[in-house]
Design a protein around this motif. Sequence first.
Motif, mmCIF file in Angstrom:
data_model
loop_
_atom_site.group_PDB
_atom_site.id
_atom_site.type_symbol
_atom_site.label_atom_id
_atom_site.label_comp_id
_atom_site.label_asym_id
_atom_site.label_seq_id
_atom_site.Cartn_x
_atom_site.Cartn_y
_atom_site.Cartn_z
ATOM 1 N N HIS A 235 0.849 -1.189 0.000
ATOM 2 C CA HIS A 235 0.000 0.000 0.000
ATOM 3 C C HIS A 235 0.887 1.241 0.000
ATOM 4 C CE1 HIS A 235 -3.820 -2.088 0.753
ATOM 5 N NE2 HIS A 235 -3.112 -2.908 1.507
ATOM 6 N N ASP A 236 0.575 2.166 -0.884
ATOM 7 C CA ASP A 236 1.320 3.416 -0.968
ATOM 8 C C ASP A 236 0.720 4.401 0.031
ATOM 9 O OD1 ASP A 236 2.873 5.528 -1.632
ATOM 10 O OD2 ASP A 236 1.917 5.931 -3.573
ATOM 11 N N VAL A 237 1.489 4.728 1.047
ATOM 12 C CA VAL A 237 1.042 5.682 2.065
ATOM 13 C C VAL A 237 1.684 7.018 1.761
ATOM 14 C CG1 VAL A 237 0.867 6.156 4.553
ATOM 15 C CG2 VAL A 237 0.884 3.776 3.725
ATOM 16 N N GLU A 238 0.924 7.894 1.094
ATOM 17 C CA GLU A 238 1.505 9.145 0.619
ATOM 18 C C GLU A 238 1.880 10.086 1.753
ATOM 19 O OE1 GLU A 238 -1.251 10.853 -2.068
ATOM 20 O OE2 GLU A 238 -1.037 9.276 -3.581
ATOM 21 N N MET A 239 1.064 10.105 2.795
ATOM 22 C CA MET A 239 1.314 11.053 3.880
ATOM 23 C C MET A 239 2.068 10.422 5.045
ATOM 24 S SD MET A 239 -0.004 13.668 2.528
ATOM 25 C CE MET A 239 0.074 14.775 3.902
ATOM 26 N N LYS A 241 5.065 9.018 7.499
ATOM 27 C CA LYS A 241 6.316 9.580 8.010
ATOM 28 C C LYS A 241 6.987 8.524 8.871
ATOM 29 C CE LYS A 241 6.340 13.779 9.522
ATOM 30 N NZ LYS A 241 6.159 14.980 10.385
#
Length: 246
Positions: A235-239, A241
């Motif tokens: 899964h691409d977690v854009e936000m 950190k």
Amino acid sequence: EGREGGKDSQRERIAALMGQKRACELAVKEVNSSLDRATLDATHESAGNKRRLLMSAEVVCCTLSGAGADTLTQLALGESGRESGSAAQKSGSAVGKSGKGGAAGLSAGKAVPSVRFPLLVVDEAAQAVELSTLIPFRLGVQHAVLVGDPKQLPATVLSTEAASCLYAEGLFHRCLRAGLQPYMLTVQYRMHPHISRFPAGLFYDGQLTDGVSAEQRTTCWHTSAAGALGPFTVHDVEMGKELGGA
């Protein structure tokens, strides 16, 4: 005269109480002495039972630090191993095989027969520091099998200075650097083939194969939720950190 008689009576009472106190102290001392003797006898009996059990065993399983326990070192090295055995306190896991033996009536204070452990198998050897791995070698080991995966994480070493001196590099890695060729187990059963595909290609040069097919591993949730719960999903977690420790 009345005052003197009262004082004499108080002295007699005090003397009687002091006598009772001394009697109680003697009774407590006797009980403690009996308890100490019983504890010592129980310790000797327990040690003898351990030795008899170990001498009758075909295989002894213990941690690497456990291989330095007094009971094992006394069996392998004689009574002289009592002091040196307590100094070996590391972590890891090991399996040793001993020869058969009989030891009836062993008790503390008597000479301990020598029992050697000619075959040693160390599991997860690539994740143990070298000093820990060397502990069971004191028990008369003639042949050793180190089982581990040098592609996985090494031993956990918190000291950066020690790590810079290759303290995290175990005996397994030293043997590889010395030119010993390991025997690779090429069939894995733990991971789903979709998961094993990545490490097999990146770390094991495609030599790692699957003992169970994808069809045999498939479950109901792998085909539900439009494939969101497949055996391996990224899964691409854009936000997102990532925070590292200090």
